[in-house]
Design a protein around this motif. Structure first.
Motif, short mmCIF file in Angstrom:
data_model
loop_
_atom_site.label_atom_id
_atom_site.label_comp_id
_atom_site.label_asym_id
_atom_site.label_seq_id
_atom_site.Cartn_x
_atom_site.Cartn_y
_atom_site.Cartn_z
N TRP A 151 0.83 -1.21 0.00
CA TRP A 151 0.00 0.00 0.00
C TRP A 151 0.86 1.26 0.00
O TRP A 151 0.45 2.28 0.55
CB TRP A 151 -0.91 0.01 1.22
N SER A 152 2.03 1.20 -0.55
CA SER A 152 2.95 2.35 -0.56
C SER A 152 3.19 2.89 0.85
O SER A 152 3.31 4.09 1.05
CB SER A 152 2.43 3.46 -1.47
N GLY A 153 3.22 1.99 1.82
CA GLY A 153 3.54 2.35 3.19
C GLY A 153 2.36 2.76 4.05
O GLY A 153 2.51 3.01 5.23
N THR A 154 1.17 2.82 3.48
CA THR A 154 -0.01 3.29 4.21
C THR A 154 -1.15 2.28 3.99
O THR A 154 -2.02 2.49 3.15
CB THR A 154 -0.42 4.70 3.72
N LEU A 162 -4.49 0.00 4.08
CA LEU A 162 -5.92 0.22 4.27
C LEU A 162 -6.42 -0.72 5.36
O LEU A 162 -6.18 -1.93 5.30
CB LEU A 162 -6.66 -0.06 2.96
N VAL A 163 -7.12 -0.16 6.34
CA VAL A 163 -7.75 -0.99 7.37
C VAL A 163 -8.84 -1.81 6.70
O VAL A 163 -9.71 -1.28 6.01
CB VAL A 163 -8.35 -0.11 8.50
N GLY A 164 -8.73 -3.12 6.83
CA GLY A 164 -9.69 -4.02 6.19
C GLY A 164 -9.35 -4.34 4.75
O GLY A 164 -10.10 -5.04 4.09
N GLY A 165 -8.23 -3.84 4.26
CA GLY A 165 -7.79 -4.15 2.90
C GLY A 165 -7.34 -5.60 2.84
O GLY A 165 -8.14 -6.49 2.57
N ASN A 166 -6.08 -5.84 3.12
CA ASN A 166 -5.55 -7.20 3.17
C ASN A 166 -5.51 -7.72 4.59
O ASN A 166 -5.30 -8.91 4.81
CB ASN A 166 -4.14 -7.25 2.59
N VAL A 167 -5.66 -6.82 5.56
CA VAL A 167 -5.52 -7.17 6.98
C VAL A 167 -6.73 -6.64 7.74
O VAL A 167 -7.15 -5.50 7.53
CB VAL A 167 -4.24 -6.53 7.56
N GLY A 168 -7.24 -7.47 8.61
CA GLY A 168 -8.20 -7.04 9.62
C GLY A 168 -9.39 -6.25 9.13
O GLY A 168 -9.94 -6.50 8.08
#
Length: 85
Positions: free
Chosen positions: A25-28, A30-36
């Motif tokens: 994610w270019s260092g940022t 996303l909540v709920g993207g690939n994690v959690g």
């Protein structure tokens, strides 16, 4: 080595999951993207913010994790390349 922040083992696991995903994610991440992203994780994210390890931003309903200098240092202690954060 710097002092370990006062966070739970579960919060550390959440932190490291986002840190390891940050490169996608270019260092940022996303909540709920690939994690959690589930409701059970909210307390962990709050604890990480209070510990000064992360900040979050909201962009049109999407929440992104930003790592502080202290967060980058903790991630590096756990083998995550701080250049990915």
């Amino acid at each position: 080595m710097s002092e370990q922040p006062s966070i739970t083992d579960q919060s550390l696991a959440v932190f490291l999951a986002y840190a390891n995903d940050a490169g996608n994610w270019s260092g940022t991440p996303l909540v709920g993207g690939n994690v959690g992203g589930g409701p059970e994780e909210r307390g962990n994210l709050t604890q990480l913010k209070r510990a000064g390890l992360i900040q979050t931003s909201n962009d049109g309903g999407d929440v992104f994790v930003h790592f502080t200098d202290a967060g980058r240092a903790l991630a590096a202690q756990h083998g995550v390349d701080p250049d990915d954060l």
